[in-house]
Design a protein around this motif. Sequence first.
Motif, PDB file in Angstrom:
ATOM      1  N   ALA A 243      14.999  32.723  62.253  1.00 52.82           N
ATOM      2  CA  ALA A 243      14.981  31.971  62.375  1.00 52.82           C
ATOM      3  C   ALA A 243      15.990  31.426  61.270  1.00 52.82           C
ATOM      4  N   ALA A 244      15.562  31.550  60.331  1.00 53.23           N
ATOM      5  CA  ALA A 244      15.405  31.130  58.733  1.00 53.23           C
ATOM      6  C   ALA A 244      16.907  31.249  58.524  1.00 53.23           C
ATOM      7  N   PHE A 245      17.517  32.992  58.907  1.00 55.43           N
ATOM      8  CA  PHE A 245      18.346  33.595  58.373  1.00 55.43           C
ATOM      9  C   PHE A 245      19.410  33.053  59.550  1.00 55.43           C
ATOM     10  N   ASN A 246      19.056  32.653  60.216  1.00 54.82           N
ATOM     11  CA  ASN A 246      20.471  32.124  61.681  1.00 54.82           C
ATOM     12  C   ASN A 246      21.144  31.685  61.168  1.00 54.82           C
ATOM     13  N   VAL A 247      19.948  29.735  60.450  1.00 54.25           N
ATOM     14  CA  VAL A 247      20.356  28.550  59.803  1.00 54.25           C
ATOM     15  C   VAL A 247      21.526  28.494  59.057  1.00 54.25           C
ATOM     16  N   LEU A 248      21.165  30.246  58.319  1.00 53.92           N
ATOM     17  CA  LEU A 248      21.878  29.991  56.653  1.00 53.92           C
ATOM     18  C   LEU A 248      23.523  30.875  57.672  1.00 53.92           C
ATOM     19  N   LYS A 249      23.420  31.556  58.168  1.00 49.84           N
ATOM     20  CA  LYS A 249      24.517  31.904  58.787  1.00 49.84           C
ATOM     21  C   LYS A 249      25.225  30.944  59.544  1.00 49.84           C
ATOM     22  N   TYR A 250      24.964  30.385  60.162  1.00 45.84           N
ATOM     23  CA  TYR A 250      25.276  28.856  60.726  1.00 45.84           C
ATOM     24  C   TYR A 250      26.009  28.066  59.746  1.00 45.84           C
ATOM     25  N   VAL A 251      25.403  27.622  58.615  1.00 43.41           N
ATOM     26  CA  VAL A 251      25.380  27.043  57.939  1.00 43.41           C
ATOM     27  C   VAL A 251      26.733  27.004  57.049  1.00 43.41           C
ATOM     28  N   ALA A 252      26.888  28.655  56.636  1.00 42.46           N
ATOM     29  CA  ALA A 252      28.174  29.434  56.137  1.00 42.46           C
ATOM     30  C   ALA A 252      29.076  29.352  56.398  1.00 42.46           C
ATOM     31  N   GLY A 253      28.659  29.808  58.269  1.00 38.92           N
ATOM     32  CA  GLY A 253      30.191  29.790  59.296  1.00 38.92           C
ATOM     33  C   GLY A 253      30.638  28.302  59.145  1.00 38.92           C
ATOM     34  N   ALA A 254      29.713  27.243  59.326  1.00 32.11           N
ATOM     35  CA  ALA A 254      30.755  25.805  59.855  1.00 32.11           C
ATOM     36  C   ALA A 254      31.176  25.341  58.236  1.00 32.11           C
ATOM     37  N   TYR A 255      31.197  25.798  57.181  1.00 30.35           N
ATOM     38  CA  TYR A 255      31.049  25.239  55.646  1.00 30.35           C
ATOM     39  C   TYR A 255      32.555  26.365  55.554  1.00 30.35           C
ATOM     40  N   LEU A 256      32.301  27.274  56.163  1.00 28.52           N
ATOM     41  CA  LEU A 256      33.596  28.496  56.132  1.00 28.52           C
ATOM     42  C   LEU A 256      35.118  27.669  57.049  1.00 28.52           C
ATOM     43  N   ALA A 257      34.827  27.104  58.037  1.00 28.17           N
ATOM     44  CA  ALA A 257      35.465  26.633  59.299  1.00 28.17           C
ATOM     45  C   ALA A 257      35.663  25.634  58.369  1.00 28.17           C
ATOM     46  N   TYR A 258      35.512  25.184  58.479  1.00 28.44           N
ATOM     47  CA  TYR A 258      35.689  23.801  57.371  1.00 28.44           C
ATOM     48  C   TYR A 258      37.137  23.818  56.439  1.00 28.44           C
ATOM     49  N   MET A 259      36.881  24.577  55.775  1.00 29.18           N
ATOM     50  CA  MET A 259      38.010  24.464  54.622  1.00 29.18           C
ATOM     51  C   MET A 259      38.990  25.241  55.504  1.00 29.18           C
ATOM     52  N   GLY A 260      38.873  26.271  56.050  1.00 27.95           N
ATOM     53  CA  GLY A 260      39.972  27.143  56.824  1.00 27.95           C
ATOM     54  C   GLY A 260      40.636  25.845  57.299  1.00 27.95           C
ATOM     55  N   LEU A 261      40.201  24.507  58.267  1.00 23.91           N
ATOM     56  CA  LEU A 261      41.206  24.396  58.466  1.00 23.91           C
ATOM     57  C   LEU A 261      41.313  23.219  58.218  1.00 23.91           C
ATOM     58  N   GLN A 262      40.921  22.862  56.681  1.00 22.71           N
ATOM     59  CA  GLN A 262      42.026  22.271  55.834  1.00 22.71           C
ATOM     60  C   GLN A 262      42.939  22.785  55.403  1.00 22.71           C
ATOM     61  N   ALA A 263      43.493  24.219  55.295  1.00 30.20           N
ATOM     62  CA  ALA A 263      43.686  25.161  54.555  1.00 30.20           C
ATOM     63  C   ALA A 263      45.220  25.067  55.913  1.00 30.20           C
ATOM     64  N   LEU A 264      44.961  24.937  56.968  1.00 28.52           N
ATOM     65  CA  LEU A 264      45.653  24.556  58.314  1.00 28.52           C
ATOM     66  C   LEU A 264      46.374  24.492  58.173  1.00 28.52           C
ATOM     67  N   GLN A 265      45.805  22.551  57.073  1.00 30.74           N
ATOM     68  CA  GLN A 265      46.981  22.025  57.343  1.00 30.74           C
ATOM     69  C   GLN A 265      47.714  21.462  56.571  1.00 30.74           C
TER      70      GLN A 265
END
Length: 207
Positions: free
Chosen positions: A72-94
Motif C-alpha cells: 500500500a505504501a509503495f503504491n501511494v509513492l508510485k501514484y504520487v510520483a506518476g501524477a507529478y511526472l504527468a503534471y510536468m509532462g502536460l506543462q511541457a506539451l503547452q
Amino acid sequence: MLAYLDEFLLIAIAHFFAVASPGPDFALVLKQSVQQGRANALWTSAGVALGILVHVTYCLFGVAILLAQSEAAFNVLKYVAGAYLAYMGLQALQAQANTNSVAQPQHTAHIESNFMALRRGFLVNALNPKATLFFLSLFTLVISADTPSYVQAIYGGYMAIATWLWFSFLSVMLTKDTVRAFFHKAGHWFDRGIGVILIALAIRVVI
C-alpha cells in the motif's frame, strides 16, 4: 576506508549506470535546460542530488525495507510520483514557439526562481520509485550488513555529489550557445516531445 574500497567501487559502478540511464531525472534536466536555461538547470540538478540524500537516509534507518514490504505504501509513492511526472509532462506539451530574434531560454516571461528549480529536481528524484528500488537493492545486496553506518553515509554522500556533477555537466552541455540557437528555432517541438516522454514515464512508473 581502504578495507571498503572494493565495496565502494561496486557502488560507484552501479550508481554510474543508474544515473546515466534515461529516466525522470534525465528528462527533467533536459526539459529545464531547454525551457529555462543554464542557471535553472543547475539548480534543478542540485535538487536531484538532494533527493538522493532522502533515499540514503531512509535506507540507513531501515525504512526502505518497511516500504518494500508494504504494498500500500509503495503504491501511494508510485501514484504520487506518476501524477507529478504527468503534471510536468502536460506543462511541457503547452510549449509555444519562440518568436524572439535572439536565442534565449524558452518562456522567458515565466522564468522559475532558483528555489522552484531546486524543489522540482528534489521532488522528481525523492518520489521516484525506481530510485527507491535501486537504493534498497544497493543497501541490502551490495553493501554488507557489517559496514559501519558512517561508511554507508559516506557512500551516500558520494552518490549525491556524483549525481550533482553528472547532471550539472549535462546542464552546461545542453545550454551551450550552439545548442540554444537550435532550440531557439525548434525548441517548442522538443519541449512537447519531452512532455510526451514525461507522461510515458508517469504511466510506466504507475504500471
